[in-house]
Design a protein around this motif. Structure first.
Motif, PDB file in Angstrom:
ATOM      1  N   SER A 142      56.708  34.387  45.480  1.00 25.80           N
ATOM      2  CA  SER A 142      57.620  35.518  45.473  1.00 25.80           C
ATOM      3  C   SER A 142      58.128  35.824  44.066  1.00 25.80           C
ATOM      4  CB  SER A 142      58.785  35.237  46.410  1.00 25.80           C
ATOM      5  OG  SER A 142      59.696  36.290  46.378  1.00 25.80           O
ATOM      6  N   VAL A 143      58.485  34.797  43.333  1.00 24.75           N
ATOM      7  CA  VAL A 143      58.948  35.009  41.961  1.00 24.75           C
ATOM      8  C   VAL A 143      57.840  35.661  41.130  1.00 24.75           C
ATOM      9  CG1 VAL A 143      59.494  33.774  39.829  1.00 24.75           C
ATOM     10  CG2 VAL A 143      60.793  33.315  41.893  1.00 24.75           C
ATOM     11  N   SER A 144      56.609  35.245  41.346  1.00 22.44           N
ATOM     12  CA  SER A 144      55.489  35.871  40.638  1.00 22.44           C
ATOM     13  C   SER A 144      55.424  37.360  40.937  1.00 22.44           C
ATOM     14  CB  SER A 144      54.156  35.249  41.061  1.00 22.44           C
ATOM     15  OG  SER A 144      54.177  33.869  40.887  1.00 22.44           O
ATOM     16  N   GLU A 145      55.531  37.696  42.208  1.00 16.78           N
ATOM     17  CA  GLU A 145      55.449  39.096  42.607  1.00 16.78           C
ATOM     18  C   GLU A 145      56.613  39.896  42.032  1.00 16.78           C
ATOM     19  OE1 GLU A 145      52.944  40.615  44.755  1.00 16.78           O
ATOM     20  OE2 GLU A 145      52.036  38.791  43.973  1.00 16.78           O
ATOM     21  N   ILE A 146      57.781  39.286  42.046  1.00 10.37           N
ATOM     22  CA  ILE A 146      58.967  39.986  41.547  1.00 10.37           C
ATOM     23  C   ILE A 146      58.848  40.239  40.049  1.00 10.37           C
ATOM     24  CG2 ILE A 146      61.449  39.755  41.131  1.00 10.37           C
ATOM     25  CD1 ILE A 146      61.564  38.255  43.877  1.00 10.37           C
TER      26      ILE A 146
END
Length: 592
Positions: A142-146
């Motif tokens: 999720s952090v990657s996507e954000i």
RNA sequence: GCCCCUGUAGUUCAACGGAUAGAAUAAAAGUUUCCUAAACUUUAGAUCUAAGUUCGAUUCUUAGCAGGGGUACCA
């Protein structure tokens, strides 16, 4: 809102004109619901610059703003709070902007932005993934996507811990007790099979310790000299010297585990752009240590071991190379970081998604790299998260006290199935479509449950109390999305027209405000490496929308202007939910 | 011992130093001739303790208390 920027300048100008003072910054906040207005200027901080009664200052400022800012329709003052009412047309304009941008709030990757590497998952190849790994994977993904949504290029990576004594333990146990079992022969996932032998090793090891102690050995001696452990150590030495038989067993069993992991990753919906293997990186870093030793960053003790003294920074002395010249964990982490920045010249920063039990390790790692003079070391971040504990304490694979990742996913899907069947709204769906939906909902519940919590906080997971499907949950948000899609399917008119000159309902204003806020939330989540901010925002948006949905008619409205606007708002809320959930790695259903 | 993280309704989570601390869940009551009731609307309920800084502290500082983690020639 963009109006905030123009207001900030207007407030500064106003204070200058009215009181001849320069205000460095202006504090804005949403006006609380119980007061009239949309945006509030907090006047108290100005008292440092202007003497006087906050109420009077606020009133004068309010009059000034009303005169000079056309978007401002009214104001009122409560104590030191200046509540500003924004005109409906301004709302409509900013909504139009949101409507016209394709994926509002999400920035496309551009080439001028530097890239970020996010490391997460990083499993051991001797046991299956459990709930703790799920948290790691969801957070990292999720952090990657954000971060990617803020326009940066992101490399997702994992470093696979595929060597070492723990790997040899499961290899040895399989060799001794496995009778040639394979995933095919047993029907077990490969990671499960390997994990069973890791547990088996521990059982045998404990038996041997008990029997040695019975024969008069001390506990320490028994732990050190248990034959099965000695044998595993022996195996590790053979592995390191490249013994063909051992290497081929190692390759075979690791492959089983990789196949198993791939299935779990696929179920979870996470992926990686590249993998690192510890068997390739574990020798890295030694030359860096030698170099640092020459430059006086490290020092050698009498026995030949190499250390760094961090007492000035409030930390301890830390070993970076053993007396026998072999590497420790730190050594290879130093080497690996340096290698990554060499391999990817566009790399600007690196995020390590690792549990908070390693906070100290990463503080030291980053400090060492800074001392070695790498400028990029100040862009290393440890995304540290709390452990997932059970009521009985820590999860331990060796002792079998874990919540298995695959089993949990199945359970969540089962719960979704039974709730859904009870409600029975899916007559038109085929069995296949239904099963897919159950998985979407079950995983939605699980993922949201984990991600809505501040990463720093530890999660206590009680397997007896199942994860909720009502309230502040993934399915609640998914349900709202499905309802919106249902409305959009029924629309039989063109709602693309821009709406102007209409009196807005408070709920409509609140929703437009929230939609506008999405961009800022993404930025904040990226900055804080916290998907929880995004998750909670999505919940607020949905909560607000459901209330709007309940109170105001959308399609059943006689006024065409309102009907169009409300459809547009619904559509936009739907888009935002979908985009937000995408950044959390959660799917949304068309109906449920 | 020393270091780091966390203490908020019974429970699970929120709150850039701002107004009367928000939600969910569990409890009590209500809303389906109306766009999906996995929804909505009410009611009741909380900042670990003590000092300090501030116009204002859940938030910052100090000292305690409680829980977790670290402090290995383990990874």
């Amino acid at each position: 809102m963009n109006i905030q920027e123009s207001l900030e300048n207007a407030v500064k100008d106003g204070m200058k004109t009215l009181f001849e003072v320069n205000i460095p910054s202006v504090e804005f906040q949403e006006t609380r619901k119980e007061f009239e207005g949309d945006l509030t200027v907090v006047v108290f901080p100005f008292l440092k610059f202007v003497k006087g009664n906050p109420f009077e200052i606020a009133t004068k400022l309010g009059n000034y703003l009303k005169k000079n800012i056309s978007e401002l329709s009214d104001f009122n003052v409560v104590k030191g709070f200046l509540n500003l009412t924004i005109s409906d047309n301004y709302y409509l304009q900013s909504f139009d902007k949101i409507n016209n941008s394709k994926n509002y709030g999400i920035k496309k990757a551009s080439n001028d932005e530097k890239s970020v590497m996010v490391e997460y998952s990083s499993p051991n190849t001797n046991k299956p993934l459990h709930l703790g790994h799920i948290r790691n994977n969801l957070l990292g993904y999720s952090v990657s996507e954000i971060i990617a949504a803020t326009g940066k290029k992101v490399y997702k990576t994992q470093i696979i811990n595929d060597r070492g004594i723990h790997i040899c333990k499961s290899m040895l146990a399989w060799e001794r007790y496995g009778n040639g079992e394979t995933p095919e022969s047993t029907g077990l996932k490969g990671d499960k099979l390997a994990g069973n032998y890791y547990v088996k090793f521990d059982e045998e090891y404990k038996k041997e310790i008990t029997s040695l102690i019975a024969k008069g050995a001390s506990e320490d001696e028994a732990k050190k000299n248990a034959p099965i452990l000695v044998e595993a150590q022996n195996m590790l030495r053979k592995w390191e010297s490249g013994d063909e038989k051992i290497i081929s067993l190692w390759k075979k069993m690791n492959q089983w585990v990789y196949d198993g992991f791939d299935k779990t990753y696929e179920e979870l919906g996470v992926n990686f752009d590249m993998n690192y293997y510890e068997s390739n990186t574990y020798l890295l870093g030694k030359n860096i240590i030698a170099d640092g030793l020459k430059r006086g960053v490290f020092y050698k003790k009498e026995d030949g071991s190499v250390w760094i003294d961090l007492t000035e920074e409030g930390l301890d002395e830390k070993i970076v190379l053993r007396a026998d010249g072999t590497a420790v964990y730190m050594t290879q982490d130093i080497g690996t970081a340096i290698q990554r920045f060499k391999e990817y010249p566009d790399l600007d920063s690196l995020v390590y998604t690792v549990g908070n039990e390693q906070d100290y390790h990463f503080r030291v790692l980053i400090l060492i790299l800074k001392k070695l003079g790498y400028a990029w070391a100040q862009h290393l971040y440890h995304l540290s998260y709390g452990m997932v504990d059970l009521p009985s304490g820590k999860m331990k694979s060796r002792e079998g006290t874990v919540v298995d990742a695959d089993e949990l996913i199945i359970e969540m899907t089962d719960t979704a199935r039974s709730i859904s069947q009870e409600l029975g709204k899916l007559e038109s769906y085929s069995e296949e479509e239904k099963e897919k939906l159950y998985k979407t909902i079950g995983l939605g519940a699980l993922k949201y449950y984990i991600l809505k919590v501040d990463p720093k906080k530890r999660i206590l997971f009680d397997p007896k109390e199942s994860i909720d499907f009502n309230g502040n949950t993934g399915p609640f948000i998914q349900y709202t999305y499905a309802r919106i899609q249902s409305i959009l399917r029924k629309v039989d008119f063109d709602y693309s027209k821009k709406i102007t000159n209409i009196t807005l309902h408070q709920k409509e204003k609140d929703l437009i405000k929230l939609l506008d806020y999405f961009k800022e939330i993404i930025y904040n989540s990226a900055l804080n490496l916290s998907p929880a901010l995004l998750a909670n925002y999505t919940y607020d948006l949905v909560k607000e929308y459901n209330s709007f949905y309940q109170i105001l008619p959308i399609l059943g409205n006689d006024n065409l202007q309102e009907k169009i606007l409300r459809t547009q708002i619904s559509n936009q809320v739907g888009n935002t939910i979908k985009n937000a959930f995408k950044l959390l790695g959660i799917d949304v259903p068309e109906r449920m």
